[in-house]
Design an enzyme around this catalytic site. Structure first.
Site, PDB file in Angstrom:
ATOM      1  CD  GLU A  60      -3.552 -10.183   7.244  1.00 56.81           C
ATOM      2  OE1 GLU A  60      -2.808  -9.281   7.244  1.00 56.81           O
ATOM      3  OE2 GLU A  60      -3.774 -10.751   8.195  1.00 56.81           O
TER       4      GLU A  60
ATOM      5  CG  HIS B 247      -2.063  -7.810   1.789  1.00 58.10           C
ATOM      6  ND1 HIS B 247      -1.736  -7.619   2.933  1.00 58.10           N
ATOM      7  CD2 HIS B 247      -2.365  -6.532   1.179  1.00 58.10           C
ATOM      8  CE1 HIS B 247      -1.801  -5.940   3.116  1.00 58.10           C
ATOM      9  NE2 HIS B 247      -1.984  -5.630   1.771  1.00 58.10           N
TER      10      HIS B 247
ATOM     11  CG  HIS C 277      -2.122  -1.059   1.020  1.00 58.79           C
ATOM     12  ND1 HIS C 277      -2.456  -1.769   2.069  1.00 58.79           N
ATOM     13  CD2 HIS C 277      -2.796  -1.262   0.001  1.00 58.79           C
ATOM     14  CE1 HIS C 277      -3.509  -2.468   1.644  1.00 58.79           C
ATOM     15  NE2 HIS C 277      -3.506  -2.226   0.296  1.00 58.79           N
TER      16      HIS C 277
ATOM     17  CB  SER D 179      -1.308   1.816   4.494  1.00 55.09           C
ATOM     18  OG  SER D 179      -0.971   1.088   5.489  1.00 55.09           O
TER      19      SER D 179
ATOM     20  CB  CYS E 253       3.703 -11.999   5.598  1.00 58.32           C
ATOM     21  SG  CYS E 253       4.370 -12.015   7.328  1.00 58.32           S
TER      22      CYS E 253
HETATM   23  S1  SF4 Z   1       5.561  -9.130   9.450  1.00 53.78           S
HETATM   24 FE1  SF4 Z   1       3.320  -8.816  10.246  1.00 53.78          FE
HETATM   25  S2  SF4 Z   1       2.849  -6.829   9.581  1.00 53.78           S
HETATM   26 FE2  SF4 Z   1       4.610  -7.347   8.214  1.00 53.78          FE
HETATM   27  S3  SF4 Z   1       3.621  -8.606   6.631  1.00 53.78           S
HETATM   28 FE3  SF4 Z   1       3.990  -9.947   8.266  1.00 53.78          FE
HETATM   29  S4  SF4 Z   1       2.201 -10.223   9.390  1.00 53.78           S
HETATM   30 FE4  SF4 Z   1       2.117  -8.206   8.113  1.00 53.78          FE
END
Ligand code: SF4
Length: 280
Positions: A127, A75, A42, A221, A97
């Site tokens: 997400e 996401h 974002h 965001s 992630c």
């Molecule tokens: S570390 Fe945490 S905030 Fe960053 S992308 Fe992964 S889940 Fe999202």
């Protein structure tokens, strides 16, 4: 004027990792094109950099050429996107992630075991939409305390609860307390990311010590908006995307300025703003 940068401001571990993986693939290129399914992060300015180097952003996998390379952003996405990618013979670069991937696995496993799924988060956030796609889009999505109060559990059913990684910890706690009283058999997984928590706590701590806060991040965001909300409750707060959003006359009134930034704000934008304010 004194400028203090909050700890944990800017890119979190997951975004840093995703951006590096994506940047490597964009640099390598692909004869059929390198596509991002949805904006990589974002942050308009960061995306522009990628697109200048050949990345094509699309909203729908159907708009990606067969045999091309597709980047899945941090996401994460629904299970059916992986199935479609296989059909289209796409090379998948998965930058989901690991903390989000963990939620997908919990939801998929528990749904397969027969649990009802509850996601605490925003149903419109990519997400959450991705998470819901790992239980056939059957999850109950709860964003507010009011929604939790209205929730009616199905009798005799087991529930599994997860949270959007960027959920506000306080609201999450309130919702969980309400649901615990309504559901007999509930497995609670606090999947709020510690990066978000650490950033929020550091911002709140700094907001108490300064005259105003500047929160840097994309207007769309969610974690930047939440950071701004936390700081607003403590001191005058300005949410900005770039230097051009700063009202210098207003900022000049303050002696000490605190700075924090959302998870998708690149360091170069933070530095640009810090230098600008120091120069006022
Ligand atoms: S570390 Fe945490 S905030 Fe960053 S992308 Fe992964 S889940 Fe999202």
């Amino acid at each position: 004027m004194e400028v203090i940068i909050s700890e944990n401001a800017g890119f979190c571990f997951g975004v840093k990792r995703a951006m590096k993986l994506a940047w490597d693939e964009v640099c390598k290129g692909d004869e059929n094109g390198v596509y991002a399914l949805g904006p990589l992060i974002h942050n308009k300015q960061a995306i522009e950099k990628f697109e200048e180097n050949g990345l094509i952003t699309v909203d729908n996998i159907e708009n990606i050429k067969d045999d091309a390379k597709m980047i899945i952003r941090s996401h994460g996405v629904c299970k059916n996107v992986y199935d479609l990618a296989e059909e289209k013979k796409l090379t998948v670069v998965d930058t989901t992630c690991p903390f989000v991937k963990k939620i997908h696995n919990i939801v998929h496993d528990k749904f397969t075991e027969g649990y009802e799924i509850i996601v605490i988060g925003d149903s419109k956030h990519p997400e959450v939409m991705g998470i819901n796609g790992w239980c056939d889009n059957s999850a109950t999505i709860i964003k507010t305390v009011e929604e939790a109060e209205k929730f009616k559990a199905l009798s005799g059913r087991k529930y599994c609860l997860v949270a959007q990684t960027t959920m506000n910890l306080k609201i999450y706690g309130e919702i969980v307390e309400i649901l615990k009283n309504k559901i007999e058999d509930i497995e609670i997984n606090n999947t709020i990311c510690s990066a978000t928590k650490a950033r929020q706590e550091a911002a709140a701590k700094l907001a108490k010590d300064v005259d105003c806060m500047i929160v840097i991040g994309g207007k769309h965001s969610s974690n930047t908006q939440k950071l701004a909300g936390i700081c607003e409750n403590i001191c005058p707060t300005f949410a900005v995307e770039t230097v051009s959003d700063i009202n210098s006359e207003e900022i000049k009134q303050y002696k000490t300025v605190g700075i924090t930034a959302g998870a998708s704000t690149p360091d170069w934008i933070i530095n640009e703003i810090v230098n600008y304010i120091k120069g006022l």
